[in-house]
Design a protein around this motif. Sequence first.
Motif, PDB file in Angstrom:
ATOM      1  N   TRP A   1      -6.775  -7.153   3.991  1.00  0.00           N
ATOM      2  CA  TRP A   1      -7.433  -8.360   3.497  1.00  0.00           C
ATOM      3  C   TRP A   1      -6.681  -8.943   2.310  1.00  0.00           C
ATOM      4  O   TRP A   1      -6.488 -10.151   2.215  1.00  0.00           O
ATOM      5  CB  TRP A   1      -8.878  -8.044   3.101  1.00  0.00           C
ATOM      6  CG  TRP A   1      -9.534  -9.216   2.446  1.00  0.00           C
ATOM      7  CD1 TRP A   1     -10.100 -10.292   3.054  1.00  0.00           C
ATOM      8  CD2 TRP A   1      -9.644  -9.451   1.039  1.00  0.00           C
ATOM      9  NE1 TRP A   1     -10.567 -11.170   2.116  1.00  0.00           N
ATOM     10  CE2 TRP A   1     -10.300 -10.682   0.867  1.00  0.00           C
ATOM     11  CE3 TRP A   1      -9.253  -8.729  -0.077  1.00  0.00           C
ATOM     12  CZ2 TRP A   1     -10.575 -11.205  -0.387  1.00  0.00           C
ATOM     13  CZ3 TRP A   1      -9.533  -9.243  -1.319  1.00  0.00           C
ATOM     14  CH2 TRP A   1     -10.180 -10.477  -1.465  1.00  0.00           C
ATOM     15  N   SER A   2      -6.240  -8.079   1.388  1.00  0.00           N
ATOM     16  CA  SER A   2      -5.498  -8.583   0.230  1.00  0.00           C
ATOM     17  C   SER A   2      -4.168  -9.190   0.664  1.00  0.00           C
ATOM     18  O   SER A   2      -3.729 -10.190   0.104  1.00  0.00           O
ATOM     19  CB  SER A   2      -5.262  -7.466  -0.789  1.00  0.00           C
ATOM     20  OG  SER A   2      -4.307  -6.545  -0.311  1.00  0.00           O
ATOM     21  N   TYR A   3      -3.543  -8.602   1.670  1.00  0.00           N
ATOM     22  CA  TYR A   3      -2.292  -9.163   2.182  1.00  0.00           C
ATOM     23  C   TYR A   3      -2.543 -10.563   2.742  1.00  0.00           C
ATOM     24  O   TYR A   3      -1.821 -11.508   2.442  1.00  0.00           O
ATOM     25  CB  TYR A   3      -1.706  -8.259   3.256  1.00  0.00           C
ATOM     26  CG  TYR A   3      -0.366  -8.726   3.761  1.00  0.00           C
ATOM     27  CD1 TYR A   3       0.788  -8.414   3.063  1.00  0.00           C
ATOM     28  CD2 TYR A   3      -0.261  -9.501   4.909  1.00  0.00           C
ATOM     29  CE1 TYR A   3       2.017  -8.850   3.494  1.00  0.00           C
ATOM     30  CE2 TYR A   3       0.964  -9.948   5.348  1.00  0.00           C
ATOM     31  CZ  TYR A   3       2.100  -9.615   4.642  1.00  0.00           C
ATOM     32  OH  TYR A   3       3.323 -10.057   5.074  1.00  0.00           O
ATOM     33  N   TYR A   4      -3.576 -10.694   3.558  1.00  0.00           N
ATOM     34  CA  TYR A   4      -3.915 -11.999   4.123  1.00  0.00           C
ATOM     35  C   TYR A   4      -4.226 -13.008   3.014  1.00  0.00           C
ATOM     36  O   TYR A   4      -3.720 -14.137   3.014  1.00  0.00           O
ATOM     37  CB  TYR A   4      -5.103 -11.878   5.075  1.00  0.00           C
ATOM     38  CG  TYR A   4      -5.679 -13.212   5.460  1.00  0.00           C
ATOM     39  CD1 TYR A   4      -5.043 -14.004   6.410  1.00  0.00           C
ATOM     40  CD2 TYR A   4      -6.832 -13.693   4.856  1.00  0.00           C
ATOM     41  CE1 TYR A   4      -5.556 -15.248   6.748  1.00  0.00           C
ATOM     42  CE2 TYR A   4      -7.348 -14.930   5.191  1.00  0.00           C
ATOM     43  CZ  TYR A   4      -6.713 -15.701   6.142  1.00  0.00           C
ATOM     44  OH  TYR A   4      -7.205 -16.930   6.464  1.00  0.00           O
ATOM     45  N   ALA A   5      -5.059 -12.602   2.055  1.00  0.00           N
ATOM     46  CA  ALA A   5      -5.460 -13.523   0.998  1.00  0.00           C
ATOM     47  C   ALA A   5      -4.276 -13.962   0.153  1.00  0.00           C
ATOM     48  O   ALA A   5      -4.143 -15.143  -0.176  1.00  0.00           O
ATOM     49  CB  ALA A   5      -6.520 -12.859   0.108  1.00  0.00           C
TER      50      ALA A   5
ATOM     51  N   GLU B   1      -3.235 -17.380   2.117  1.00  0.00           N
ATOM     52  CA  GLU B   1      -4.109 -18.321   1.422  1.00  0.00           C
ATOM     53  C   GLU B   1      -3.480 -18.842   0.123  1.00  0.00           C
ATOM     54  O   GLU B   1      -3.440 -20.032  -0.118  1.00  0.00           O
ATOM     55  CB  GLU B   1      -5.471 -17.678   1.138  1.00  0.00           C
ATOM     56  CG  GLU B   1      -6.265 -17.358   2.388  1.00  0.00           C
ATOM     57  CD  GLU B   1      -6.616 -18.582   3.215  1.00  0.00           C
ATOM     58  OE1 GLU B   1      -6.894 -19.647   2.635  1.00  0.00           O
ATOM     59  OE2 GLU B   1      -6.604 -18.470   4.455  1.00  0.00           O
ATOM     60  N   LEU B   2      -3.010 -17.926  -0.730  1.00  0.00           N
ATOM     61  CA  LEU B   2      -2.410 -18.353  -1.993  1.00  0.00           C
ATOM     62  C   LEU B   2      -0.981 -18.840  -1.793  1.00  0.00           C
ATOM     63  O   LEU B   2      -0.590 -19.857  -2.351  1.00  0.00           O
ATOM     64  CB  LEU B   2      -2.437 -17.218  -3.013  1.00  0.00           C
ATOM     65  CG  LEU B   2      -3.817 -16.771  -3.460  1.00  0.00           C
ATOM     66  CD1 LEU B   2      -3.704 -15.568  -4.369  1.00  0.00           C
ATOM     67  CD2 LEU B   2      -4.554 -17.899  -4.152  1.00  0.00           C
ATOM     68  N   CYS B   3      -0.217 -18.091  -1.061  1.00  0.00           N
ATOM     69  CA  CYS B   3       1.133 -18.454  -0.634  1.00  0.00           C
ATOM     70  C   CYS B   3       1.990 -18.988  -1.781  1.00  0.00           C
ATOM     71  O   CYS B   3       2.558 -20.071  -1.711  1.00  0.00           O
ATOM     72  CB  CYS B   3       1.081 -19.458   0.502  1.00  0.00           C
ATOM     73  SG  CYS B   3       2.635 -19.562   1.400  1.00  0.00           S
TER      74      CYS B   3
ATOM     75  N   TYR C   1       5.779  -9.316  -4.237  1.00  0.00           N
ATOM     76  CA  TYR C   1       4.566  -8.781  -3.604  1.00  0.00           C
ATOM     77  C   TYR C   1       4.925  -7.919  -2.398  1.00  0.00           C
ATOM     78  O   TYR C   1       4.377  -6.826  -2.218  1.00  0.00           O
ATOM     79  CB  TYR C   1       3.634  -9.916  -3.180  1.00  0.00           C
ATOM     80  CG  TYR C   1       2.404  -9.415  -2.467  1.00  0.00           C
ATOM     81  CD1 TYR C   1       1.332  -8.906  -3.177  1.00  0.00           C
ATOM     82  CD2 TYR C   1       2.334  -9.425  -1.074  1.00  0.00           C
ATOM     83  CE1 TYR C   1       0.211  -8.431  -2.536  1.00  0.00           C
ATOM     84  CE2 TYR C   1       1.210  -8.949  -0.423  1.00  0.00           C
ATOM     85  CZ  TYR C   1       0.148  -8.453  -1.164  1.00  0.00           C
ATOM     86  OH  TYR C   1      -0.946  -7.972  -0.521  1.00  0.00           O
ATOM     87  N   HIS C   2       5.849  -8.388  -1.561  1.00  0.00           N
ATOM     88  CA  HIS C   2       6.202  -7.624  -0.370  1.00  0.00           C
ATOM     89  C   HIS C   2       6.892  -6.302  -0.723  1.00  0.00           C
ATOM     90  O   HIS C   2       6.688  -5.292  -0.038  1.00  0.00           O
ATOM     91  CB  HIS C   2       7.077  -8.469   0.561  1.00  0.00           C
ATOM     92  CG  HIS C   2       6.287  -9.397   1.404  1.00  0.00           C
ATOM     93  ND1 HIS C   2       6.019 -10.675   1.030  1.00  0.00           N
ATOM     94  CD2 HIS C   2       5.671  -9.212   2.599  1.00  0.00           C
ATOM     95  CE1 HIS C   2       5.289 -11.256   1.959  1.00  0.00           C
ATOM     96  NE2 HIS C   2       5.053 -10.381   2.926  1.00  0.00           N
ATOM     97  N   ALA C   3       7.696  -6.291  -1.762  1.00  0.00           N
ATOM     98  CA  ALA C   3       8.327  -5.037  -2.181  1.00  0.00           C
ATOM     99  C   ALA C   3       7.259  -4.028  -2.602  1.00  0.00           C
ATOM    100  O   ALA C   3       7.282  -2.870  -2.174  1.00  0.00           O
ATOM    101  CB  ALA C   3       9.307  -5.295  -3.320  1.00  0.00           C
ATOM    102  N   ILE C   4       6.320  -4.454  -3.415  1.00  0.00           N
ATOM    103  CA  ILE C   4       5.246  -3.557  -3.855  1.00  0.00           C
ATOM    104  C   ILE C   4       4.368  -3.155  -2.672  1.00  0.00           C
ATOM    105  O   ILE C   4       3.949  -2.001  -2.558  1.00  0.00           O
ATOM    106  CB  ILE C   4       4.423  -4.214  -4.976  1.00  0.00           C
ATOM    107  CG1 ILE C   4       5.265  -4.301  -6.239  1.00  0.00           C
ATOM    108  CG2 ILE C   4       3.137  -3.447  -5.238  1.00  0.00           C
ATOM    109  CD1 ILE C   4       4.596  -4.988  -7.391  1.00  0.00           C
TER     110      ILE C   4
END
Length: 128
Positions: free
Chosen positions: A34-38, A42-44, A52-55
């Motif tokens: 869900w956090s990945y989707y949001a 959504e925020l993008c 973000y993707h590295a973490i």
Amino acid sequence: MRRSWKMALSGGLRCCRRVLSWVPVLVIVLVVLWSYYAYVFELCLVIYLIFYHAIFVFFTWTYWKSIFTLPQQPNQKFHLSYSDKERYENEERPEVQKQMLIDMAKKLPVYTRTGSGGQFIQSHLQKG
């Protein structure tokens, strides 16, 4: 007949326990998804997506590794011998038990040094 009923109940409880043990894992996976989707859809915020993707990859890798790595047992040389364990359990005074543990810890094959070069485990245990 009675024994087979108990075995069936025991098997059912084991199965139920195994299924229920995965509930926390499922909850965490759903929260992460869900956090990945949001965040991504959504925020993008493009500037932060690489960070973000590295973490996200590091978290996912370590989380799944911690779930699927089997627990290890300490080496036998770190276990108390039968006589030491029995001596410890038969002693009722806590201060004597503590001293027994300190003496047993000195025999362990652990060599940790402090910044000044002294043995950490002996000086640390004797102060406590």
